[in-house]
Motif scaffolding. Structure first.
Motif, PDB file in Angstrom:
ATOM      1  N   PHE A 125       6.913 -14.973 -21.731  1.00 42.76           N
ATOM      2  CA  PHE A 125       6.617 -15.896 -22.824  1.00 42.76           C
ATOM      3  C   PHE A 125       5.121 -16.149 -23.019  1.00 42.76           C
ATOM      4  CE2 PHE A 125      10.970 -17.050 -21.542  1.00 42.76           C
ATOM      5  CZ  PHE A 125      11.610 -16.874 -22.760  1.00 42.76           C
ATOM      6  N   LYS A 126       4.332 -16.039 -21.953  1.00 39.97           N
ATOM      7  CA  LYS A 126       2.899 -16.328 -22.078  1.00 39.97           C
ATOM      8  C   LYS A 126       2.034 -15.091 -21.848  1.00 39.97           C
ATOM      9  CE  LYS A 126       1.483 -20.320 -20.616  1.00 39.97           C
ATOM     10  NZ  LYS A 126       1.097 -21.452 -19.752  1.00 39.97           N
ATOM     11  N   HIS A 127       2.699 -13.960 -21.583  1.00 41.90           N
ATOM     12  CA  HIS A 127       2.005 -12.683 -21.380  1.00 41.90           C
ATOM     13  C   HIS A 127       0.965 -12.780 -20.256  1.00 41.90           C
ATOM     14  CE1 HIS A 127       3.965 -11.488 -25.075  1.00 41.90           C
ATOM     15  NE2 HIS A 127       3.416 -12.508 -25.705  1.00 41.90           N
ATOM     16  N   GLN A 128       1.307 -13.549 -19.236  1.00 43.27           N
ATOM     17  CA  GLN A 128       0.435 -13.686 -18.072  1.00 43.27           C
ATOM     18  C   GLN A 128       0.854 -12.681 -17.003  1.00 43.27           C
ATOM     19  OE1 GLN A 128       0.656 -17.728 -16.728  1.00 43.27           O
ATOM     20  NE2 GLN A 128      -0.553 -18.551 -18.413  1.00 43.27           N
ATOM     21  N   ILE A 129      -0.054 -11.804 -16.638  1.00 43.68           N
ATOM     22  CA  ILE A 129       0.226 -10.839 -15.578  1.00 43.68           C
ATOM     23  C   ILE A 129      -0.023 -11.515 -14.232  1.00 43.68           C
ATOM     24  CG2 ILE A 129      -0.418  -8.616 -14.565  1.00 43.68           C
ATOM     25  CD1 ILE A 129      -1.302  -7.737 -17.340  1.00 43.68           C
ATOM     26  N   PRO A 130       0.951 -11.468 -13.308  1.00 43.67           N
ATOM     27  CA  PRO A 130       0.754 -12.139 -12.015  1.00 43.67           C
ATOM     28  C   PRO A 130      -0.472 -11.592 -11.286  1.00 43.67           C
ATOM     29  CG  PRO A 130       3.039 -11.460 -12.300  1.00 43.67           C
ATOM     30  CD  PRO A 130       2.269 -10.841 -13.405  1.00 43.67           C
ATOM     31  N   GLU A 131      -1.144 -12.472 -10.570  1.00 43.13           N
ATOM     32  CA  GLU A 131      -2.276 -12.032  -9.762  1.00 43.13           C
ATOM     33  C   GLU A 131      -1.794 -11.012  -8.735  1.00 43.13           C
ATOM     34  OE1 GLU A 131      -4.621 -15.294  -8.146  1.00 43.13           O
ATOM     35  OE2 GLU A 131      -3.577 -16.643  -9.523  1.00 43.13           O
ATOM     36  N   LYS A 132      -2.653 -10.056  -8.428  1.00 40.80           N
ATOM     37  CA  LYS A 132      -2.258  -9.006  -7.484  1.00 40.80           C
ATOM     38  C   LYS A 132      -1.872  -9.583  -6.127  1.00 40.80           C
ATOM     39  CE  LYS A 132      -5.012  -5.287  -9.554  1.00 40.80           C
ATOM     40  NZ  LYS A 132      -6.107  -4.301  -9.334  1.00 40.80           N
ATOM     41  N   ARG A 133      -2.589 -10.645  -5.708  1.00 41.23           N
ATOM     42  CA  ARG A 133      -2.307 -11.201  -4.390  1.00 41.23           C
ATOM     43  C   ARG A 133      -0.982 -11.958  -4.353  1.00 41.23           C
ATOM     44  NH1 ARG A 133      -3.880 -16.563  -3.351  1.00 41.23           N
ATOM     45  NH2 ARG A 133      -4.593 -17.712  -5.187  1.00 41.23           N
ATOM     46  N   LEU A 134      -0.366 -12.223  -5.538  1.00 47.60           N
ATOM     47  CA  LEU A 134       0.916 -12.925  -5.571  1.00 47.60           C
ATOM     48  C   LEU A 134       2.107 -11.977  -5.510  1.00 47.60           C
ATOM     49  CD1 LEU A 134       0.525 -15.783  -8.225  1.00 47.60           C
ATOM     50  CD2 LEU A 134       0.738 -16.009  -5.754  1.00 47.60           C
ATOM     51  N   ILE A 135       1.884 -10.693  -5.796  1.00 49.97           N
ATOM     52  CA  ILE A 135       3.009  -9.764  -5.908  1.00 49.97           C
ATOM     53  C   ILE A 135       3.729  -9.596  -4.569  1.00 49.97           C
ATOM     54  CG2 ILE A 135       3.655  -7.384  -6.416  1.00 49.97           C
ATOM     55  CD1 ILE A 135       1.392  -7.301  -8.460  1.00 49.97           C
ATOM     56  N   LEU A 136       2.983  -9.315  -3.493  1.00 52.33           N
ATOM     57  CA  LEU A 136       3.610  -9.142  -2.181  1.00 52.33           C
ATOM     58  C   LEU A 136       4.296 -10.424  -1.702  1.00 52.33           C
ATOM     59  CD1 LEU A 136       4.221  -7.454   0.305  1.00 52.33           C
ATOM     60  CD2 LEU A 136       1.951  -8.055   1.207  1.00 52.33           C
ATOM     61  N   PRO A 137       3.648 -11.603  -1.786  1.00 53.91           N
ATOM     62  CA  PRO A 137       4.346 -12.831  -1.392  1.00 53.91           C
ATOM     63  C   PRO A 137       5.621 -13.082  -2.184  1.00 53.91           C
ATOM     64  CG  PRO A 137       1.999 -13.247  -1.515  1.00 53.91           C
ATOM     65  CD  PRO A 137       2.228 -11.866  -2.055  1.00 53.91           C
ATOM     66  N   LEU A 138       5.627 -12.747  -3.486  1.00 50.05           N
ATOM     67  CA  LEU A 138       6.823 -12.944  -4.301  1.00 50.05           C
ATOM     68  C   LEU A 138       7.969 -12.058  -3.824  1.00 50.05           C
ATOM     69  CD1 LEU A 138       5.304 -13.247  -7.891  1.00 50.05           C
ATOM     70  CD2 LEU A 138       6.685 -14.969  -6.728  1.00 50.05           C
ATOM     71  N   VAL A 139       7.667 -10.806  -3.509  1.00 50.49           N
ATOM     72  CA  VAL A 139       8.700  -9.881  -3.031  1.00 50.49           C
ATOM     73  C   VAL A 139       9.239 -10.344  -1.682  1.00 50.49           C
ATOM     74  CG1 VAL A 139       9.153  -7.523  -2.281  1.00 50.49           C
ATOM     75  CG2 VAL A 139       7.751  -7.929  -4.311  1.00 50.49           C
ATOM     76  N   VAL A 140       8.335 -10.693  -0.761  1.00 51.05           N
ATOM     77  CA  VAL A 140       8.755 -11.163   0.565  1.00 51.05           C
ATOM     78  C   VAL A 140       9.596 -12.426   0.439  1.00 51.05           C
ATOM     79  CG1 VAL A 140       7.935 -12.073   2.776  1.00 51.05           C
ATOM     80  CG2 VAL A 140       6.785 -10.116   1.731  1.00 51.05           C
ATOM     81  N   CYS A 141       9.174 -13.336  -0.439  1.00 53.96           N
ATOM     82  CA  CYS A 141       9.898 -14.593  -0.631  1.00 53.96           C
ATOM     83  C   CYS A 141      11.285 -14.338  -1.210  1.00 53.96           C
ATOM     84  CB  CYS A 141       9.098 -15.509  -1.539  1.00 53.96           C
ATOM     85  SG  CYS A 141       9.847 -17.115  -1.795  1.00 53.96           S
ATOM     86  N   LEU A 142      11.388 -13.424  -2.160  1.00 52.59           N
ATOM     87  CA  LEU A 142      12.677 -13.121  -2.782  1.00 52.59           C
ATOM     88  C   LEU A 142      13.650 -12.551  -1.756  1.00 52.59           C
ATOM     89  CD1 LEU A 142      14.256 -13.061  -5.422  1.00 52.59           C
ATOM     90  CD2 LEU A 142      13.371 -10.767  -5.829  1.00 52.59           C
ATOM     91  N   VAL A 143      13.177 -11.640  -0.901  1.00 55.38           N
ATOM     92  CA  VAL A 143      14.028 -11.083   0.148  1.00 55.38           C
ATOM     93  C   VAL A 143      14.467 -12.183   1.124  1.00 55.38           C
ATOM     94  CG1 VAL A 143      14.111  -9.481   2.100  1.00 55.38           C
ATOM     95  CG2 VAL A 143      12.999  -8.786  -0.025  1.00 55.38           C
ATOM     96  N   GLY A 144      13.519 -13.022   1.521  1.00 52.23           N
ATOM     97  CA  GLY A 144      13.851 -14.115   2.429  1.00 52.23           C
ATOM     98  C   GLY A 144      14.839 -15.087   1.832  1.00 52.23           C
ATOM     99  N   LEU A 145      14.691 -15.385   0.537  1.00 48.40           N
ATOM    100  CA  LEU A 145      15.607 -16.304  -0.139  1.00 48.40           C
ATOM    101  C   LEU A 145      17.018 -15.733  -0.156  1.00 48.40           C
ATOM    102  CD1 LEU A 145      15.699 -18.980  -1.728  1.00 48.40           C
ATOM    103  CD2 LEU A 145      15.314 -17.655  -3.800  1.00 48.40           C
ATOM    104  N   GLY A 146      17.131 -14.421  -0.379  1.00 44.34           N
ATOM    105  CA  GLY A 146      18.446 -13.792  -0.369  1.00 44.34           C
ATOM    106  C   GLY A 146      19.103 -13.863   0.998  1.00 44.34           C
ATOM    107  N   LEU A 147      18.339 -13.577   2.046  1.00 40.67           N
ATOM    108  CA  LEU A 147      18.887 -13.636   3.409  1.00 40.67           C
ATOM    109  C   LEU A 147      19.291 -15.050   3.795  1.00 40.67           C
ATOM    110  CD1 LEU A 147      16.389 -11.255   5.270  1.00 40.67           C
ATOM    111  CD2 LEU A 147      18.770 -10.774   4.676  1.00 40.67           C
TER     112      LEU A 147
END
Length: 206
Positions: A10-32
């Motif tokens: 909606f805002k065409h904001q590209i996530p900061e590069k340093r946020l990509i890895l934490p987001l992936v790790v967090c998503l996996v952890g949330l699923g577990l």
């Protein structure tokens, strides 16, 4: 986790590069941590996901609002809590039979939840969004199930399966990854001191 996705759509904001890895790790952890043995969400989890999407929208709207000079972030936070309180009161009158707590214990729980967990927490969140991004705030809020698990263990003696503890560790690690300035830390770690003769020559230069 939905916040950076909605910010991109909606805002065409590209996530900061340093946020990509934490987001992936967090998503996996949330699923577990939250999915069942078949790695499927329970009906209650689906309701929580809808709430997460709604709160992601709220974070993005708040981010846009507090970026404007004419908006007072503190007043906005108070108004948000006030409006929600009025709406919930009306809905409770329509669909339930509300009544005041009847015991000191319930009074204490109600006051603590309403003042600290709702009022203060959401007002402070609105104010601090002047200084950080909605995606950053959203990632921090994903730690809520981790702290819920800790409280459940201490007070209700609930035990997580092993994968739940792995998920909690991953989610905490995602916050550590996000908050650490790795570029600065690594540069300091691998920065070698100059030899003594070079330091002397450098000090004598005009």
């Amino acid at each position: 986790v939905f916040t950076p996705l909605l910010a991109f759509i909606f805002k065409h904001q590209i996530p900061e590069k340093r946020l990509i890895l934490p987001l992936v790790v967090c998503l996996v952890g949330l699923g577990l941590l939250t999915l069942n043995e078949q790695f499927r969400p329970a009906p209650g989890d689906l309701i929580c996901l809808i709430c997460a999407v709604a709160y992601a929208v709220d974070l993005l709207v708040t981010e846009t609002a507090v970026s404007k000079e004419e908006v007072n972030a503190l007043q906005l936070g108070v108004y948000n809590v006030g409006v929600v309180g009025v709406i919930m009161l009306v809905l409770s009158l329509l669909f339930e039979k509300p009544h005041f707590p009847t015991t000191p214990v319930v009074w204490g729980a109600a006051l603590f939840l309403s003042i600290f967990c709702s009022g203060v927490a959401f007002v402070v969140t609105t104010v601090q969004q002047q200084y950080t991004s909605a995606s950053h705030v959203g990632l921090i809020f994903t730690l809520e199930p981790v702290f819920s698990s800790i409280v459940a263990f201490l007070f209700a003696h609930e035990i997580l399966p092993p994968r739940g503890y792995v998920g909690a560790v991953l989610m905490l690690s995602s916050l550590f990854l996000m908050e650490t300035d790795w570029k600065s830390a690594l540069s300091k770690l691998f920065k070698r001191p100059l030899p003594a003769d070079e330091q002397t020559d450098k000090e004598t230069l005009p």
